[in-house]
Design a protein around this motif. Structure first.
Motif, PDB file in Angstrom:
ATOM      1  N   GLU A   1     -46.597  14.600  -2.454  1.00 16.00           N
ATOM      2  CA  GLU A   1     -47.398  14.477  -1.225  1.00 16.00           C
ATOM      3  C   GLU A   1     -47.343  15.772  -0.423  1.00 16.00           C
ATOM      4  OE1 GLU A   1     -46.290   9.722  -1.028  1.00 16.00           O
ATOM      5  OE2 GLU A   1     -45.359  11.136   0.359  1.00 16.00           O
ATOM      6  N   ARG A   2     -46.181  16.407  -0.435  1.00 15.73           N
ATOM      7  CA  ARG A   2     -46.029  17.680   0.278  1.00 15.73           C
ATOM      8  C   ARG A   2     -46.943  18.741  -0.325  1.00 15.73           C
ATOM      9  NH1 ARG A   2     -41.675  18.176   3.806  1.00 15.73           N
ATOM     10  NH2 ARG A   2     -40.815  16.264   2.912  1.00 15.73           N
ATOM     11  N   GLU A   3     -47.042  18.722  -1.645  1.00 16.81           N
ATOM     12  CA  GLU A   3     -47.914  19.684  -2.330  1.00 16.81           C
ATOM     13  C   GLU A   3     -49.384  19.428  -2.005  1.00 16.81           C
ATOM     14  OE1 GLU A   3     -48.653  23.024  -4.512  1.00 16.81           O
ATOM     15  OE2 GLU A   3     -46.683  22.210  -3.978  1.00 16.81           O
ATOM     16  N   LYS A   4     -49.758  18.140  -1.884  1.00 17.17           N
ATOM     17  CA  LYS A   4     -51.130  17.776  -1.524  1.00 17.17           C
ATOM     18  C   LYS A   4     -51.455  18.283  -0.120  1.00 17.17           C
ATOM     19  CE  LYS A   4     -54.926  15.070  -1.920  1.00 17.17           C
ATOM     20  NZ  LYS A   4     -55.918  15.117  -2.992  1.00 17.17           N
ATOM     21  N   LEU A   5     -50.532  18.074   0.803  1.00 16.99           N
ATOM     22  CA  LEU A   5     -50.726  18.537   2.174  1.00 16.99           C
ATOM     23  C   LEU A   5     -50.833  20.070   2.212  1.00 16.99           C
ATOM     24  CD1 LEU A   5     -48.113  16.206   3.913  1.00 16.99           C
ATOM     25  CD2 LEU A   5     -50.582  16.125   4.288  1.00 16.99           C
ATOM     26  N   TYR A   6     -49.967  20.715   1.450  1.00 13.61           N
ATOM     27  CA  TYR A   6     -49.981  22.182   1.408  1.00 13.61           C
ATOM     28  C   TYR A   6     -51.328  22.691   0.888  1.00 13.61           C
ATOM     29  CZ  TYR A   6     -49.103  26.892  -0.298  1.00 13.61           C
ATOM     30  OH  TYR A   6     -49.194  28.239  -0.563  1.00 13.61           O
ATOM     31  N   GLY A   7     -51.851  22.050  -0.162  1.00 10.76           N
ATOM     32  CA  GLY A   7     -53.138  22.456  -0.714  1.00 10.76           C
ATOM     33  C   GLY A   7     -54.257  22.335   0.308  1.00 10.76           C
ATOM     34  N   TRP A   8     -54.230  21.260   1.080  1.00  2.00           N
ATOM     35  CA  TRP A   8     -55.238  21.087   2.137  1.00  2.00           C
ATOM     36  C   TRP A   8     -55.120  22.206   3.177  1.00  2.00           C
ATOM     37  CZ3 TRP A   8     -54.161  15.166   2.803  1.00  2.00           C
ATOM     38  CH2 TRP A   8     -55.053  14.436   1.996  1.00  2.00           C
ATOM     39  N   ILE A   9     -53.890  22.525   3.557  1.00  2.17           N
ATOM     40  CA  ILE A   9     -53.656  23.499   4.626  1.00  2.17           C
ATOM     41  C   ILE A   9     -54.159  24.882   4.224  1.00  2.17           C
ATOM     42  CG2 ILE A   9     -51.888  24.711   5.976  1.00  2.17           C
ATOM     43  CD1 ILE A   9     -50.214  22.060   5.717  1.00  2.17           C
ATOM     44  N   VAL A  10     -53.772  25.335   3.042  1.00  2.16           N
ATOM     45  CA  VAL A  10     -54.117  26.703   2.645  1.00  2.16           C
ATOM     46  C   VAL A  10     -55.613  26.853   2.368  1.00  2.16           C
ATOM     47  CG1 VAL A  10     -51.829  27.196   1.729  1.00  2.16           C
ATOM     48  CG2 VAL A  10     -53.588  26.280   0.202  1.00  2.16           C
ATOM     49  N   ASN A  11     -56.291  25.766   2.067  1.00  2.00           N
ATOM     50  CA  ASN A  11     -57.725  25.833   1.776  1.00  2.00           C
ATOM     51  C   ASN A  11     -58.598  25.487   2.975  1.00  2.00           C
ATOM     52  OD1 ASN A  11     -57.808  26.512  -1.119  1.00  2.00           O
ATOM     53  ND2 ASN A  11     -56.733  24.560  -1.372  1.00  2.00           N
ATOM     54  N   SER A  12     -57.999  25.502   4.147  1.00  2.00           N
ATOM     55  CA  SER A  12     -58.751  25.133   5.341  1.00  2.00           C
ATOM     56  C   SER A  12     -58.676  26.224   6.395  1.00  2.00           C
ATOM     57  CB  SER A  12     -58.193  23.826   5.931  1.00  2.00           C
ATOM     58  OG  SER A  12     -58.854  23.495   7.125  1.00  2.00           O
TER      59      SER A  12
ATOM     60  N   TYR B   1     -41.506  25.930   0.889  1.00  2.00           N
ATOM     61  CA  TYR B   1     -42.511  26.070   1.930  1.00  2.00           C
ATOM     62  C   TYR B   1     -42.009  26.893   3.108  1.00  2.00           C
ATOM     63  CZ  TYR B   1     -44.729  22.501  -0.891  1.00  2.00           C
ATOM     64  OH  TYR B   1     -45.283  21.833  -1.945  1.00  2.00           O
ATOM     65  N   ARG B   2     -40.705  27.000   3.274  1.00  2.00           N
ATOM     66  CA  ARG B   2     -40.171  27.876   4.312  1.00  2.00           C
ATOM     67  C   ARG B   2     -40.520  29.325   4.010  1.00  2.00           C
ATOM     68  NH1 ARG B   2     -35.608  24.350   4.188  1.00  2.00           N
ATOM     69  NH2 ARG B   2     -34.326  25.825   2.996  1.00  2.00           N
ATOM     70  N   GLN B   3     -40.416  29.674   2.761  1.00  2.00           N
ATOM     71  CA  GLN B   3     -40.735  31.049   2.341  1.00  2.00           C
ATOM     72  C   GLN B   3     -42.225  31.342   2.520  1.00  2.00           C
ATOM     73  OE1 GLN B   3     -39.263  30.922  -1.671  1.00  2.00           O
ATOM     74  NE2 GLN B   3     -37.157  31.421  -1.076  1.00  2.00           N
ATOM     75  N   ILE B   4     -43.058  30.362   2.143  1.00  2.00           N
ATOM     76  CA  ILE B   4     -44.514  30.544   2.272  1.00  2.00           C
ATOM     77  C   ILE B   4     -44.900  30.639   3.742  1.00  2.00           C
ATOM     78  CG2 ILE B   4     -46.764  29.454   1.873  1.00  2.00           C
ATOM     79  CD1 ILE B   4     -45.544  28.178  -0.645  1.00  2.00           C
ATOM     80  N   ALA B   5     -44.287  29.813   4.561  1.00  2.00           N
ATOM     81  CA  ALA B   5     -44.589  29.820   5.993  1.00  2.00           C
ATOM     82  C   ALA B   5     -44.290  31.180   6.601  1.00  2.00           C
ATOM     83  CB  ALA B   5     -43.792  28.732   6.707  1.00  2.00           C
TER      84      ALA B   5
ATOM     85  N   ILE C   1     -47.668  24.789  10.728  1.00  2.00           N
ATOM     86  CA  ILE C   1     -47.619  23.485  10.072  1.00  2.00           C
ATOM     87  C   ILE C   1     -46.922  23.550   8.712  1.00  2.00           C
ATOM     88  CG2 ILE C   1     -49.851  23.496   8.843  1.00  2.00           C
ATOM     89  CD1 ILE C   1     -50.195  20.598  10.184  1.00  2.00           C
ATOM     90  N   ILE C   2     -47.037  24.702   8.022  1.00  2.00           N
ATOM     91  CA  ILE C   2     -46.309  24.838   6.755  1.00  2.00           C
ATOM     92  C   ILE C   2     -44.808  24.924   7.029  1.00  2.00           C
ATOM     93  CG2 ILE C   2     -45.933  26.309   4.720  1.00  2.00           C
ATOM     94  CD1 ILE C   2     -48.897  27.055   4.842  1.00  2.00           C
ATOM     95  N   SER C   3     -44.445  25.443   8.195  1.00  2.00           N
ATOM     96  CA  SER C   3     -43.030  25.467   8.584  1.00  2.00           C
ATOM     97  C   SER C   3     -42.463  24.049   8.641  1.00  2.00           C
ATOM     98  CB  SER C   3     -42.862  26.134   9.957  1.00  2.00           C
ATOM     99  OG  SER C   3     -43.195  27.492   9.895  1.00  2.00           O
ATOM    100  N   LEU C   4     -43.293  23.108   9.061  1.00  2.00           N
ATOM    101  CA  LEU C   4     -42.859  21.715   9.066  1.00  2.00           C
ATOM    102  C   LEU C   4     -42.569  21.234   7.656  1.00  2.00           C
ATOM    103  CD1 LEU C   4     -45.045  19.631  11.587  1.00  2.00           C
ATOM    104  CD2 LEU C   4     -42.589  20.054  11.665  1.00  2.00           C
ATOM    105  N   LEU C   5     -43.480  21.555   6.733  1.00  2.00           N
ATOM    106  CA  LEU C   5     -43.267  21.156   5.328  1.00  2.00           C
ATOM    107  C   LEU C   5     -41.982  21.766   4.786  1.00  2.00           C
ATOM    108  CD1 LEU C   5     -46.891  21.527   3.845  1.00  2.00           C
ATOM    109  CD2 LEU C   5     -45.754  19.426   4.587  1.00  2.00           C
ATOM    110  N   GLY C   6     -41.674  22.964   5.282  1.00  2.00           N
ATOM    111  CA  GLY C   6     -40.494  23.667   4.789  1.00  2.00           C
ATOM    112  C   GLY C   6     -39.189  23.152   5.333  1.00  2.00           C
ATOM    113  N   LYS C   7     -39.265  22.271   6.280  1.00  2.00           N
ATOM    114  CA  LYS C   7     -38.027  21.751   6.872  1.00  2.00           C
ATOM    115  C   LYS C   7     -37.187  21.015   5.841  1.00  2.00           C
ATOM    116  CE  LYS C   7     -36.339  19.204  10.905  1.00  2.00           C
ATOM    117  NZ  LYS C   7     -36.707  18.446  12.123  1.00  2.00           N
TER     118      LYS C   7
END
Length: 416
Positions: free
Chosen positions: A361-372, A402-406, A391-397
């Protein structure tokens, strides 16, 4: 006792003969005389009348008689002292009002609608003149049933005076009144829009001061039975409704974009008296306090709704009951981040449920974020990068990846 029993037996047989008579109008004086002798005889007459195929004609002939006169038949509840010194109350049955409620729910009463309206009006005038009569819970319950069966508000301002009376004096009657008015059998939502709005305003004013488990149950019944009505009232909102209504109120969001807070932080401003805001408040409470598979079926039909407010509400519903409703989000055809006005709701959803969001689910959310671009094509690249960083920082918690990507998006925002 034997003499009284024989007398009543004779009277009851006469009642039966009257109800079987072809020329029922000629029987009216006899019925009135017999029913005046005792409550038992009156009760027997009304029990048998319910079984009579000519019931509408009988009531038509009787509506203007003493049997349907609230001044004579509607009594306040009788107060008694219990053995431990407490108080108990017993409602005095009024057969007349009970049978009106019965026929409205079971027969075509169009031929006597005018007479029923006059009966209602006279009864309400009597109650407003004698407020202690609202303590007769049984009669008030039947009155609620009758009002909810009417095709429109036939009582005018007197209805609102009655609602104020029961709100001030008898909250149990008030609760039951709204339960009946907002039930699936009620015709309330066929009334004129102005009357509906006025009644809902009263209801919300009550909710604001009396949020309890019971009032949340009323909200649930109200929305569940009439969700199309509530959603339609905020589906066709003006484009600035979200900005004017939601963003002007208090928010605690860690980040808002652009100045539009989440439904979670929505606080109804009672001074504004806006019907759409009242309905938004109802729906928020409903989605927060009620979750089940039956509701899920209903929510699914609204999940891809074009209304901005409905979209925010759907995300809010998922945030409140993530495990039950999350597939509505992940199976949606739309990217929830593509709409600028749902950013704060998605942020809150992730923050609220971060510990239970799976890696898939985290990966799905990440895909939406980066493509928007979050629905704002005019924003600078650095601003979009900053939004993604937040918002990616939240995923990285709860996932180092995702912390690195953020952090990469943070650097990009600073450099640009």
């Amino acid at each position: 006792i034997e003499r009284e029993t024989k007398l009543k037996s004779k009277e009851l047989k006469t009642i039966d003969k009257c109800l079987c008579a072809a020329e029922y109008k000629k029987m009216i004086p006899i019925v009135l005389q017999l029913t005046s002798t005792s409550y038992d005889v009156e009760n027997y007459f009304f029990v048998q009348l319910r079984k009579n195929k000519n019931i509408i004609n009988w009531i038509d002939a009787l509506l203007e008689t003493s049997l349907f006169d609230s001044k004579e038949k509607l009594k306040p509840a009788i107060e008694k002292t219990t053995q431990n010194g407490g108080k108990s109350y017993r409602s005095v049955e009024w057969n007349g009002i009970s049978i009106i409620a019965y026929i409205l729910n079971n027969y075509d009463c169009s031929a006597i609608t005018d007479k029923i309206t006059i009966f209602l009006h006279n009864t309400l005038i009597d109650i407003l003149s004698n407020p202690q009569k609202v303590t007769n819970f049984n009669a008030m319950f039947m009155l609620s049933k009758i009002i909810s069966c009417m095709d429109n508000n036939v009582l005018g301002n007197e209805l609102f005076e009655y609602i104020k009376l029961i709100f001030d004096d008898e909250l149990d009657v008030f609760n039951e009144f709204f339960m009946e008015l907002l039930s699936d059998k009620s015709k309330f939502f066929n009334w004129d829009a102005s009357d509906i709005s006025d009644v809902i305003n009263i209801l919300i004013d009550y909710f604001l001061g009396n949020i309890t488990q019971h009032t949340n149950y009323i909200i649930a019944e109200c929305v569940c039975n009439n969700i199309d009505f509530f959603c339609q009232h905020i589906t066709n909102e003006k484009a600035d409704f979200i900005l004017n209504s939601v963003s002007k109120l208090e928010f605690d969001d860690p980040f808002m974009y652009p100045a539009v807070g989440s439904i979670e932080c929505y606080k109804y401003d009672n001074s504004r008296q806006e019907t759409k805001e009242l309905i938004l408040y109802i729906l928020k409470n409903y989605f927060k306090n009620n979750c089940n598979n039956e509701n899920k079926i209903t929510f699914r039909t609204y999940f891809d709704n074009s209304s901005r407010t409905i979209q925010k509400l759907m995300v809010y519903a998922v945030s409140q009951h993530y495990e039950l409703y999350k597939d509505l989000l992940y199976n949606s055809e739309n990217n929830p981040f593509d709409a600028w006005y749902t950013y704060s709701d998605m942020y809150y959803l992730i923050e609220q449920n971060n510990m239970i969001i799976s890696d898939i689910e985290r990966e799905k959310l990440y895909g939406w974020i980066v493509n928007s671009n979050f629905g704002n094509k005019l924003s600078s690249e650095s601003y979009i990068s900053f939004l993604k960083y937040k918002i990616i920082s939240l995923l990285g918690k709860y996932n180092k990846k995702y912390r690195q990507i953020a952090e990469e998006y943070n650097i990009s925002a600073i450099e640009n």
